[in-house]
Structures are given as structure tokens and as C-alpha cells.
Scaffold this motif. Structure first.
Motif, short mmCIF file in Angstrom:
data_model
loop_
_atom_site.label_atom_id
_atom_site.label_comp_id
_atom_site.label_asym_id
_atom_site.label_seq_id
_atom_site.Cartn_x
_atom_site.Cartn_y
_atom_site.Cartn_z
N MET A 33 -4.05 18.86 -8.92
CA MET A 33 -2.73 18.29 -8.98
C MET A 33 -2.04 18.76 -10.25
O MET A 33 -2.60 18.73 -11.33
N LYS A 34 -0.83 19.22 -10.11
CA LYS A 34 -0.07 19.69 -11.26
C LYS A 34 0.42 18.50 -12.08
O LYS A 34 0.62 17.41 -11.57
N GLN A 35 0.67 18.74 -13.35
CA GLN A 35 1.11 17.66 -14.21
C GLN A 35 2.55 17.26 -13.94
O GLN A 35 2.96 16.16 -14.26
N GLU A 36 3.34 18.16 -13.36
CA GLU A 36 4.74 17.84 -13.11
C GLU A 36 4.91 16.88 -11.94
O GLU A 36 5.94 16.24 -11.80
N GLU A 37 3.91 16.78 -11.07
CA GLU A 37 4.02 15.93 -9.90
C GLU A 37 3.97 14.46 -10.31
O GLU A 37 3.16 14.05 -11.13
N LEU A 38 4.84 13.68 -9.73
CA LEU A 38 4.88 12.25 -10.03
C LEU A 38 4.22 11.48 -8.90
O LEU A 38 4.36 11.82 -7.73
N VAL A 39 3.51 10.46 -9.25
CA VAL A 39 2.85 9.60 -8.28
C VAL A 39 3.45 8.21 -8.42
O VAL A 39 3.49 7.65 -9.52
N GLU A 40 3.94 7.67 -7.31
CA GLU A 40 4.51 6.34 -7.35
C GLU A 40 3.45 5.32 -6.98
O GLU A 40 2.66 5.53 -6.08
N LEU A 41 3.44 4.23 -7.68
CA LEU A 41 2.48 3.15 -7.43
C LEU A 41 3.25 1.95 -6.91
O LEU A 41 4.17 1.45 -7.55
N TYR A 42 2.89 1.50 -5.72
CA TYR A 42 3.51 0.33 -5.13
C TYR A 42 2.56 -0.85 -5.25
O TYR A 42 1.43 -0.79 -4.76
N ILE A 43 2.99 -1.87 -5.90
CA ILE A 43 2.17 -3.06 -6.06
C ILE A 43 2.67 -4.10 -5.06
O ILE A 43 3.83 -4.51 -5.09
N LEU A 44 1.80 -4.50 -4.15
CA LEU A 44 2.15 -5.50 -3.14
C LEU A 44 1.82 -6.89 -3.65
O LEU A 44 0.84 -7.08 -4.37
N ASP A 45 2.62 -7.84 -3.25
CA ASP A 45 2.28 -9.21 -3.60
C ASP A 45 1.17 -9.69 -2.65
O ASP A 45 0.81 -9.02 -1.69
N GLN A 46 0.60 -10.84 -2.95
CA GLN A 46 -0.57 -11.33 -2.21
C GLN A 46 -0.28 -11.51 -0.72
O GLN A 46 -1.12 -11.18 0.11
N LYS A 47 0.90 -11.99 -0.37
CA LYS A 47 1.23 -12.22 1.04
C LYS A 47 1.31 -10.91 1.81
O LYS A 47 0.78 -10.79 2.92
N GLU A 48 1.96 -9.90 1.25
CA GLU A 48 2.05 -8.59 1.90
C GLU A 48 0.68 -7.94 2.01
O GLU A 48 0.37 -7.28 3.00
N LEU A 49 -0.14 -8.11 1.00
CA LEU A 49 -1.48 -7.52 1.01
C LEU A 49 -2.34 -8.12 2.11
O LEU A 49 -3.01 -7.40 2.85
N MET A 50 -2.31 -9.44 2.26
CA MET A 50 -3.12 -10.10 3.27
C MET A 50 -2.61 -9.82 4.68
O MET A 50 -3.38 -9.74 5.63
N SER A 51 -1.31 -9.64 4.85
CA SER A 51 -0.76 -9.39 6.18
C SER A 51 -0.98 -7.95 6.62
O SER A 51 -0.79 -7.61 7.78
N SER A 52 -1.38 -7.06 5.70
CA SER A 52 -1.58 -5.66 6.06
C SER A 52 -2.93 -5.43 6.76
O SER A 52 -3.14 -4.38 7.35
N TYR A 53 -3.83 -6.40 6.70
CA TYR A 53 -5.13 -6.27 7.36
C TYR A 53 -5.06 -6.83 8.78
O TYR A 53 -4.42 -7.84 9.03
N LYS A 54 -5.78 -6.18 9.68
CA LYS A 54 -5.90 -6.66 11.06
C LYS A 54 -7.35 -7.05 11.31
O LYS A 54 -8.24 -6.69 10.54
N GLN A 55 -7.61 -7.71 12.43
CA GLN A 55 -8.96 -8.14 12.74
C GLN A 55 -9.89 -6.94 12.93
O GLN A 55 -11.06 -6.99 12.57
N GLY A 56 -9.41 -5.84 13.46
CA GLY A 56 -10.25 -4.68 13.71
C GLY A 56 -10.58 -3.87 12.48
O GLY A 56 -11.33 -2.90 12.55
N ASP A 57 -10.04 -4.23 11.32
CA ASP A 57 -10.29 -3.49 10.09
C ASP A 57 -11.63 -3.83 9.44
O ASP A 57 -12.02 -3.17 8.48
#
Length: 64
Positions: free
Chosen positions: A1-25
């Protein structure tokens, strides 16, 4: 990875994090029948012999 490339970090709140999982996961838990055969030595011996026979047949076929 080149140093010029930017990586964005998305921090989810607890509700969004828990809703992203499904039973089949999640991994299924073994039942008592499965646990029994995993520990049952005669069954493990039969499986070991059967797998070795299958491997030997494949090896003999490849040497022809």
C-alpha cells in the motif's frame, strides 16, 4: 500500500453494529450425537481406516 493512499475508518455505534449481524453469521454448535461420535474411539478408528484406504486408492490410481 502506498503512503499517499488514505483509508477511511467508519465507527459504528452499538445499535448499528448489532443489527449488522444475521442468524446465519454464527457457527452452529454440535449436538450431543455429534459430540458422542467425536469422542467414540471405535468410530474414530473406522474413519481413520476408511480415509487411509481412500488415500491409498487415489495414490495407486495416480501411479498407473
Amino acid at each position: 500500500m502506498k503512503q499517499e493512499e488514505l483509508v477511511e475508518l467508519y465507527i459504528l455505534d452499538q445499535k448499528e453494529l448489532m443489527s449488522s449481524y444475521k442468524q446465519g453469521d454464527f457457527v452452529a454448535l454440535p449436538n450431543t450425537y455429534t459430540k458422542f461420535f467425536r469422542r467414540f474411539f471405535p468410530w474414530q478408528l473406522v474413519r481413520f481406516i476408511w480415509i487411509n484406504i481412500r488415500m491409498m486408492v487415489m495414490i495407486f490410481k495416480s501411479h498407473r
